[in-house]
Design a protein around this motif. Structure first.
Motif, PDB file in Angstrom:
ATOM      1  N   HIS A 247      -4.969   3.019   9.718  1.00 12.86           N
ATOM      2  CA  HIS A 247      -5.554   2.158   8.714  1.00 12.86           C
ATOM      3  C   HIS A 247      -5.444   2.370   7.323  1.00 12.86           C
ATOM      4  N   ALA A 248      -5.416   3.770   6.880  1.00 17.45           N
ATOM      5  CA  ALA A 248      -5.469   4.091   5.255  1.00 17.45           C
ATOM      6  C   ALA A 248      -4.328   3.629   4.774  1.00 17.45           C
ATOM      7  N   GLY A 249      -2.986   3.907   5.277  1.00 15.53           N
ATOM      8  CA  GLY A 249      -1.915   3.504   4.643  1.00 15.53           C
ATOM      9  C   GLY A 249      -1.714   2.100   4.484  1.00 15.53           C
ATOM     10  N   PRO A 250      -1.984   1.085   5.213  1.00 14.73           N
ATOM     11  CA  PRO A 250      -1.817  -0.181   5.048  1.00 14.73           C
ATOM     12  C   PRO A 250      -3.058  -0.775   3.806  1.00 14.73           C
ATOM     13  N   ALA A 251      -4.225   0.046   4.115  1.00 17.49           N
ATOM     14  CA  ALA A 251      -5.184  -0.329   3.074  1.00 17.49           C
ATOM     15  C   ALA A 251      -4.782   0.094   1.586  1.00 17.49           C
ATOM     16  N   PHE A 252      -4.079   1.228   1.283  1.00 17.21           N
ATOM     17  CA  PHE A 252      -3.706   1.541   0.192  1.00 17.21           C
ATOM     18  C   PHE A 252      -2.686   0.677  -0.254  1.00 17.21           C
ATOM     19  N   VAL A 253      -1.716   0.282   0.473  1.00 17.25           N
ATOM     20  CA  VAL A 253      -0.809  -0.809   0.185  1.00 17.25           C
ATOM     21  C   VAL A 253      -1.073  -2.273  -0.405  1.00 17.25           C
ATOM     22  N   GLU A 254      -2.064  -2.555   0.306  1.00 24.02           N
ATOM     23  CA  GLU A 254      -2.843  -3.805   0.019  1.00 24.02           C
ATOM     24  C   GLU A 254      -3.525  -3.700  -1.381  1.00 24.02           C
ATOM     25  N   ARG A 255      -4.008  -2.729  -1.815  1.00 21.57           N
ATOM     26  CA  ARG A 255      -4.559  -2.324  -3.053  1.00 21.57           C
ATOM     27  C   ARG A 255      -3.309  -2.298  -4.309  1.00 21.57           C
ATOM     28  N   LEU A 256      -2.339  -1.755  -3.761  1.00 22.33           N
ATOM     29  CA  LEU A 256      -1.053  -1.588  -4.736  1.00 22.33           C
ATOM     30  C   LEU A 256      -0.556  -2.931  -4.935  1.00 22.33           C
ATOM     31  N   LEU A 257      -0.664  -3.875  -4.061  1.00 30.71           N
ATOM     32  CA  LEU A 257      -0.051  -5.240  -4.330  1.00 30.71           C
ATOM     33  C   LEU A 257      -1.006  -6.181  -5.091  1.00 30.71           C
ATOM     34  N   THR A 258      -2.019  -5.541  -5.722  1.00 37.89           N
ATOM     35  CA  THR A 258      -2.666  -6.230  -6.628  1.00 37.89           C
ATOM     36  C   THR A 258      -2.948  -5.364  -7.863  1.00 37.89           C
ATOM     37  N   ASP A 259      -2.291  -4.214  -7.758  1.00 39.90           N
ATOM     38  CA  ASP A 259      -2.485  -3.517  -9.077  1.00 39.90           C
ATOM     39  C   ASP A 259      -1.147  -3.662  -9.786  1.00 39.90           C
ATOM     40  N   ASP A 260      -1.352  -4.044 -11.308  1.00 38.86           N
ATOM     41  CA  ASP A 260      -0.138  -4.281 -11.892  1.00 38.86           C
ATOM     42  C   ASP A 260       0.018  -3.275 -13.155  1.00 38.86           C
ATOM     43  N   GLN A 261      -0.832  -2.079 -12.774  1.00 36.44           N
ATOM     44  CA  GLN A 261      -0.672  -1.027 -14.066  1.00 36.44           C
ATOM     45  C   GLN A 261       0.653  -0.489 -13.953  1.00 36.44           C
ATOM     46  N   ASP A 262       0.830   0.066 -15.142  1.00 38.69           N
ATOM     47  CA  ASP A 262       2.328   0.812 -15.051  1.00 38.69           C
ATOM     48  C   ASP A 262       2.054   2.200 -14.665  1.00 38.69           C
ATOM     49  N   LEU A 263       2.655   2.253 -13.364  1.00 39.34           N
ATOM     50  CA  LEU A 263       2.658   3.551 -12.666  1.00 39.34           C
ATOM     51  C   LEU A 263       3.568   4.503 -13.280  1.00 39.34           C
ATOM     52  N   GLY A 264       4.559   4.082 -13.851  1.00 36.00           N
ATOM     53  CA  GLY A 264       5.615   4.958 -14.664  1.00 36.00           C
ATOM     54  C   GLY A 264       4.881   5.746 -15.656  1.00 36.00           C
ATOM     55  N   ALA A 265       4.260   4.977 -16.343  1.00 37.46           N
ATOM     56  CA  ALA A 265       3.391   5.614 -17.587  1.00 37.46           C
ATOM     57  C   ALA A 265       2.182   6.453 -16.895  1.00 37.46           C
ATOM     58  N   LEU A 266       1.635   6.180 -16.021  1.00 35.79           N
ATOM     59  CA  LEU A 266       0.476   6.882 -15.197  1.00 35.79           C
ATOM     60  C   LEU A 266       1.222   8.299 -14.682  1.00 35.79           C
ATOM     61  N   LEU A 267       2.391   8.245 -14.193  1.00 38.05           N
ATOM     62  CA  LEU A 267       3.107   9.417 -13.426  1.00 38.05           C
ATOM     63  C   LEU A 267       3.243  10.522 -14.821  1.00 38.05           C
ATOM     64  N   ALA A 268       3.708   9.736 -15.872  1.00 41.74           N
ATOM     65  CA  ALA A 268       4.164  10.780 -17.054  1.00 41.74           C
ATOM     66  C   ALA A 268       3.021  11.509 -17.533  1.00 41.74           C
ATOM     67  N   THR A 269       1.741  10.723 -17.553  1.00 41.46           N
ATOM     68  CA  THR A 269       0.453  11.497 -17.938  1.00 41.46           C
ATOM     69  C   THR A 269       0.144  12.547 -17.034  1.00 41.46           C
ATOM     70  N   VAL A 270       0.335  12.349 -15.767  1.00 43.26           N
ATOM     71  CA  VAL A 270       0.027  13.340 -14.718  1.00 43.26           C
ATOM     72  C   VAL A 270       1.009  14.523 -14.877  1.00 43.26           C
ATOM     73  N   ARG A 271       2.284  13.935 -14.951  1.00 39.36           N
ATOM     74  CA  ARG A 271       3.269  15.033 -15.252  1.00 39.36           C
ATOM     75  C   ARG A 271       3.047  16.151 -16.225  1.00 39.36           C
ATOM     76  N   ASP A 272       2.129  15.570 -17.452  1.00 41.31           N
ATOM     77  CA  ASP A 272       1.906  16.513 -18.621  1.00 41.31           C
ATOM     78  C   ASP A 272       0.754  17.344 -18.378  1.00 41.31           C
ATOM     79  N   GLU A 273       0.131  17.276 -17.159  1.00 40.43           N
ATOM     80  CA  GLU A 273      -0.950  18.424 -16.856  1.00 40.43           C
ATOM     81  C   GLU A 273      -0.431  19.703 -17.103  1.00 40.43           C
ATOM     82  N   PRO A 274      -1.232  20.544 -17.608  1.00 44.79           N
ATOM     83  CA  PRO A 274      -0.741  21.917 -18.059  1.00 44.79           C
ATOM     84  C   PRO A 274      -0.421  22.788 -16.643  1.00 44.79           C
ATOM     85  N   GLY A 275      -0.784  22.312 -15.542  1.00 44.65           N
ATOM     86  CA  GLY A 275      -0.674  22.832 -14.318  1.00 44.65           C
ATOM     87  C   GLY A 275       0.864  22.818 -13.759  1.00 44.65           C
ATOM     88  N   PHE A 276       1.603  21.917 -14.341  1.00 46.40           N
ATOM     89  CA  PHE A 276       2.828  21.495 -14.191  1.00 46.40           C
ATOM     90  C   PHE A 276       4.072  21.963 -15.087  1.00 46.40           C
TER      91      PHE A 276
END
Length: 442
Positions: A247-276
């Motif tokens: 159930h969890a995987g399809p539920a996550f995909v359904e939320r992605l289908l309505t998510d129009d945020q810039d995931l590339g920019a979000l990934l860059a922000t996460v990548r900049d965490e000191p632990g990486f």
């Protein structure tokens, strides 16, 4: 519209859908025309999975890591990545298979969804294609022919199968995939390949990251959630995954289908965490891979699919990055493998396939590998070996010659060269020969 590939699909009108074997999520009308992928059914409820499986990952960073990896597959296309992979390394009976069951339960039946390493790179193509834009689980690397491990790792990472001829002489359709791989075994990728007399290349180590996972408080776990020991927690989680899955995987995909945020920019922000923070290109690639997995876990949290605290997935991924780096430091990086290979070659052939470099030397040498000279006086004088190109390739078999020369250069073992080169034009019996002047003691 018929779909011949699972995962993301865009129809001619631009409507987006995510194709599963039993249903299609999104606006595009598509019907899967292939075979049913094994283990992709459902049982129980999403709420039951959240309470009995995901909630018990809280306080257990390796469990959060495994579940985050399970959700990362649908993000690959959105951030233009081909794949990612983790190989959980640990002793027997520590809970590695439980982590794989938890991850599998995101998409289907925990035992039927996961696959075995008992395969070849060719056989894995159809399996990877059936998990496109999703999760590929491979259990127990010891079941794979060690001579095939490296080819399997490359095959998964390349995302494209081999071109094969059909009966009519044309080309068969080529399998393609984007997957996140979660693997397990008692041996690392490098150790498994070494058993088959293969050397792990840097590219292979960056495609599937070895993460040591058996040094926690209770096997792979840190928090028992009121249960008496790690084995009881593991058994409880396995039962919960059987009762609630798919159930969890399809539920996550359904939320992605309505998510129009810039995931590339979000990934860059996460990548900049000191632990990486990484000190090399290879570490940077590993950090980017783990940042993607961390982002998937954080999106689960924000979307309410996974009930763990904010930043738990980032903390789990940075822990994995540290464990991976520690494992590389304690293991055998490729430079060390090359230096050891050259040393072993000289131990075996230094007195039989090399002869002293003098104009008047007439001693015949079978299968000549080169010459040697003493750079000093006395029994302890350092000896420089002058390798022919073919002999050096033989010494470092399994490694690219340019890559081997890089390692020898970094170690200071190349002690003489012509300008702009790493070889030295040397006079041998009246003729000039390009040789590599290597002194193992640097």
């Amino acid at each position: 519209m018929s779909a011949r590939r699972l995962g993301w699909l865009e129809d001619p009108t631009g409507r987006l859908a995510y194709v599963l074997p039993d249903r299609t999520l999104g606006d595009a009308e598509a019907v899967w025309q292939g075979d049913t992928a094994p283990g992709t059914g459902t049982a129980g409820t999403l709420e039951g999975w959240q309470t009995d499986v995901a909630a018990r990952a809280v306080g257990n960073p390796l469990a959060v890591l495994a579940l985050s990896a399970a959700f990362a597959g649908p993000l690959l296309a959105r951030v233009h990545r081909q794949g990612a992979g983790l190989h959980l390394v640990g002793d027997s009976s520590t809970g590695k298979s439980t982590l794989l069951d938890m991850a599998s339960s995101v998409w289907g039946h925990p035992r039927e969804f996961g696959r075995s390493w008992r395969t070849t790179s060719n056989g894995l193509e159809a399996v990877a294609a059936a998990r496109n834009d999703g999760l590929l689980v491979l259990d127990e690397i010891s079941e794979c022919d060690p001579r095939e491990v490296g080819a399997v790792v490359y095959s998964i990472g390349n995302g494209t199968g081999k071109t094969r001829a059909s009966r009519s002489g044309g080309a068969r359709p080529v399998h393609r995939w984007r997957v996140v791989v979660l693997s397990s075994g008692e041996r690392s990728i490098a150790a498994s390949m070494a058993e088959g007399n293969r050397h792990q290349k840097a590219g292979q180590s960056a495609r599937l990251l070895d993460v040591r996972c058996d040094a926690r408080a209770f096997g792979v776990f840190d928090a028992l959630h009121g249960l008496p020991d790690g084995r009881t927690l593991s058994d409880t989680l396995k039962t919960a995954c059987e009762d609630h899955h798919g159930h969890a995987g399809p539920a996550f995909v359904e939320r992605l289908l309505t998510d129009d945020q810039d995931l590339g920019a979000l990934l860059a922000t996460v990548r900049d965490e000191p632990g990486f923070t990484g000190g090399s290109e290879l570490e940077g690639r590993a950090a980017s891979m783990l940042a993607l997995i961390a982002m998937a876990g954080e999106l689960e949290c924000y979307d309410g699919v996974a009930p763990w605290p904010e930043d738990a997935a980032i903390e789990a991924a940075t822990l994995a990055f540290r464990l991976w780096k520690e494992g590389r430091a304690a293991g055998r990086p490729e430079d060390d493998q090359i230096l050891e290979a050259v040393t072993a070659f000289l131990d075996r052939y230094g007195d039989t396939r090399f002869s002293v470099l003098t104009e008047d030397s007439t001693i015949p040498t079978r299968e000549r590998a080169g010459w040697w000279r003493d750079d000093g006086m006395g029994a302890d004088a350092p000896r420089t070996y002058l390798f022919t190109s073919d002999a050096l390739k033989e010494a470092v078999v399994g490694h690219d010659l340019t890559r081997a020369l890089d390692a020898l250069d970094r170690a200071g073992w190349i002690v003489e060269r012509d300008d702009g080169k790493r070889s030295k034009k040397t006079k041998v019996r009246g003729r000039s020969v390009n040789l590599y002047a290597i002194r193992p003691e640097g």
